[in-house]
Design a protein around this motif. Structure first.
Motif, PDB file in Angstrom:
ATOM      1  N   THR A 193      -2.644   9.197  -2.602  1.00  0.00           N
ATOM      2  CA  THR A 193      -2.864   9.390  -1.168  1.00  0.00           C
ATOM      3  C   THR A 193      -4.345   9.608  -0.871  1.00  0.00           C
ATOM      4  O   THR A 193      -4.885   9.051   0.087  1.00  0.00           O
ATOM      5  CB  THR A 193      -2.031  10.590  -0.661  1.00  0.00           C
ATOM      6  OG1 THR A 193      -0.665  10.346  -0.945  1.00  0.00           O
ATOM      7  CG2 THR A 193      -2.219  10.806   0.819  1.00  0.00           C
ATOM      8  N   ALA A 194      -4.999  10.401  -1.702  1.00  0.00           N
ATOM      9  CA  ALA A 194      -6.424  10.663  -1.507  1.00  0.00           C
ATOM     10  C   ALA A 194      -7.252   9.394  -1.676  1.00  0.00           C
ATOM     11  O   ALA A 194      -8.163   9.118  -0.886  1.00  0.00           O
ATOM     12  CB  ALA A 194      -6.898  11.739  -2.481  1.00  0.00           C
ATOM     13  N   VAL A 195      -6.940   8.597  -2.680  1.00  0.00           N
ATOM     14  CA  VAL A 195      -7.662   7.343  -2.907  1.00  0.00           C
ATOM     15  C   VAL A 195      -7.461   6.397  -1.724  1.00  0.00           C
ATOM     16  O   VAL A 195      -8.413   5.766  -1.248  1.00  0.00           O
ATOM     17  CB  VAL A 195      -7.217   6.684  -4.232  1.00  0.00           C
ATOM     18  CG1 VAL A 195      -7.696   5.254  -4.338  1.00  0.00           C
ATOM     19  CG2 VAL A 195      -7.703   7.507  -5.411  1.00  0.00           C
ATOM     20  N   SER A 196      -6.248   6.319  -1.219  1.00  0.00           N
ATOM     21  CA  SER A 196      -5.972   5.462  -0.055  1.00  0.00           C
ATOM     22  C   SER A 196      -6.762   5.923   1.167  1.00  0.00           C
ATOM     23  O   SER A 196      -7.299   5.104   1.915  1.00  0.00           O
ATOM     24  CB  SER A 196      -4.486   5.456   0.275  1.00  0.00           C
ATOM     25  OG  SER A 196      -3.759   4.832  -0.733  1.00  0.00           O
ATOM     26  N   ALA A 197      -6.846   7.218   1.372  1.00  0.00           N
ATOM     27  CA  ALA A 197      -7.596   7.751   2.514  1.00  0.00           C
ATOM     28  C   ALA A 197      -9.079   7.433   2.394  1.00  0.00           C
ATOM     29  O   ALA A 197      -9.719   7.048   3.381  1.00  0.00           O
ATOM     30  CB  ALA A 197      -7.384   9.257   2.622  1.00  0.00           C
ATOM     31  N   VAL A 198      -9.627   7.563   1.205  1.00  0.00           N
ATOM     32  CA  VAL A 198     -11.053   7.266   0.998  1.00  0.00           C
ATOM     33  C   VAL A 198     -11.311   5.779   1.201  1.00  0.00           C
ATOM     34  O   VAL A 198     -12.285   5.393   1.852  1.00  0.00           O
ATOM     35  CB  VAL A 198     -11.504   7.722  -0.414  1.00  0.00           C
ATOM     36  CG1 VAL A 198     -12.876   7.170  -0.755  1.00  0.00           C
ATOM     37  CG2 VAL A 198     -11.498   9.235  -0.492  1.00  0.00           C
ATOM     38  N   ARG A 199     -10.448   4.939   0.679  1.00  0.00           N
ATOM     39  CA  ARG A 199     -10.611   3.489   0.874  1.00  0.00           C
ATOM     40  C   ARG A 199     -10.539   3.122   2.345  1.00  0.00           C
ATOM     41  O   ARG A 199     -11.316   2.296   2.832  1.00  0.00           O
ATOM     42  CB  ARG A 199      -9.544   2.718   0.106  1.00  0.00           C
ATOM     43  CG  ARG A 199      -9.804   2.644  -1.357  1.00  0.00           C
ATOM     44  CD  ARG A 199      -8.769   1.785  -2.052  1.00  0.00           C
ATOM     45  NE  ARG A 199      -9.057   1.718  -3.472  1.00  0.00           N
ATOM     46  CZ  ARG A 199      -8.178   1.395  -4.382  1.00  0.00           C
ATOM     47  NH1 ARG A 199      -6.933   1.110  -4.030  1.00  0.00           N
ATOM     48  NH2 ARG A 199      -8.513   1.356  -5.652  1.00  0.00           N
ATOM     49  N   GLY A 200      -9.620   3.726   3.075  1.00  0.00           N
ATOM     50  CA  GLY A 200      -9.500   3.467   4.511  1.00  0.00           C
ATOM     51  C   GLY A 200     -10.746   3.901   5.263  1.00  0.00           C
ATOM     52  O   GLY A 200     -11.236   3.186   6.143  1.00  0.00           O
ATOM     53  N   ALA A 201     -11.300   5.058   4.907  1.00  0.00           N
ATOM     54  CA  ALA A 201     -12.519   5.542   5.564  1.00  0.00           C
ATOM     55  C   ALA A 201     -13.701   4.621   5.262  1.00  0.00           C
ATOM     56  O   ALA A 201     -14.512   4.327   6.153  1.00  0.00           O
ATOM     57  CB  ALA A 201     -12.821   6.967   5.111  1.00  0.00           C
ATOM     58  N   MET A 202     -13.802   4.147   4.027  1.00  0.00           N
ATOM     59  CA  MET A 202     -14.898   3.237   3.674  1.00  0.00           C
ATOM     60  C   MET A 202     -14.760   1.915   4.429  1.00  0.00           C
ATOM     61  O   MET A 202     -15.757   1.348   4.890  1.00  0.00           O
ATOM     62  CB  MET A 202     -14.925   2.995   2.157  1.00  0.00           C
ATOM     63  CG  MET A 202     -15.394   4.208   1.402  1.00  0.00           C
ATOM     64  SD  MET A 202     -15.652   4.045  -0.392  1.00  0.00           S
ATOM     65  CE  MET A 202     -14.657   2.709  -0.909  1.00  0.00           C
ATOM     66  N   GLN A 203     -13.554   1.427   4.570  1.00  0.00           N
ATOM     67  CA  GLN A 203     -13.323   0.181   5.301  1.00  0.00           C
ATOM     68  C   GLN A 203     -13.706   0.348   6.767  1.00  0.00           C
ATOM     69  O   GLN A 203     -14.305  -0.539   7.364  1.00  0.00           O
ATOM     70  CB  GLN A 203     -11.863  -0.261   5.163  1.00  0.00           C
ATOM     71  CG  GLN A 203     -11.554  -1.567   5.857  1.00  0.00           C
ATOM     72  CD  GLN A 203     -12.340  -2.736   5.280  1.00  0.00           C
ATOM     73  OE1 GLN A 203     -12.679  -2.770   4.100  1.00  0.00           O
ATOM     74  NE2 GLN A 203     -12.629  -3.713   6.108  1.00  0.00           N
ATOM     75  N   GLN A 204     -13.368   1.493   7.351  1.00  0.00           N
ATOM     76  CA  GLN A 204     -13.732   1.748   8.744  1.00  0.00           C
ATOM     77  C   GLN A 204     -15.239   1.808   8.913  1.00  0.00           C
ATOM     78  O   GLN A 204     -15.771   1.269   9.884  1.00  0.00           O
ATOM     79  CB  GLN A 204     -13.110   3.056   9.242  1.00  0.00           C
ATOM     80  CG  GLN A 204     -11.636   2.966   9.478  1.00  0.00           C
ATOM     81  CD  GLN A 204     -11.044   4.306   9.883  1.00  0.00           C
ATOM     82  OE1 GLN A 204     -11.654   5.356   9.709  1.00  0.00           O
ATOM     83  NE2 GLN A 204      -9.832   4.258  10.426  1.00  0.00           N
TER      84      GLN A 204
END
Length: 129
Positions: free
Chosen positions: A17-28
């Motif tokens: 979940t943490a990795v997914s959140a970080v990836r989403g923030a980087m994409q944004q």
């Protein structure tokens, strides 16, 4: 034993979940920086095509947009020399817009376009020469 397995699964789920959140923030961040770059590029080219009486005000606004794009480029995930080139190209564009130097502006637009393209971003085709 079962509780250890359950705890291990829970840890893996939390990490995922943490990795997914970080990836989403980087994409944004990347999308926001790309959008700012595209808006600044479009603004410069439209300002140069516009009436000469409105050009100075339009280009000043474009300079502010290019500065914002340059600032957002610092938030990109580490991309090494490409990110640094984009930042330098956008800084050059800001200085060219502030100096109102046509030759420097043409060079800066071309450099920024190349730098954005090197990152895989959509670019506005330049009509300057």
């Amino acid at each position: 034993m079962v509780s250890r397995i359950a705890a291990g699964i829970l840890v893996l789920v939390l990490l995922s979940t943490a990795v997914s959140a970080v990836r989403g923030a980087m994409q944004q961040r990347r999308e926001r920086a790309e959008r700012a770059f595209l808006e600044a590029s479009t603004c410069v080219l439209a300002g140069l095509d516009g009436p000469s009486s409105a050009r100075p005000a339009a280009l000043l606004q474009c300079g502010e947009m290019a500065r914002a794009a340059a600032d957002l480029s610092l938030e990109l995930p580490d991309r090494g020399s490409r990110q640094l080139e984009l930042r330098a190209a956008l800084d050059e564009l800001v200085h060219a817009l502030e100096g109102n130097d046509g030759r420097q502006l043409s060079s800066a637009v071309e450099r920024a376009t190349r730098a954005g393209g090197a990152l895989g971003w959509r670019v506005v085709p330049s009509r300057l020469h």
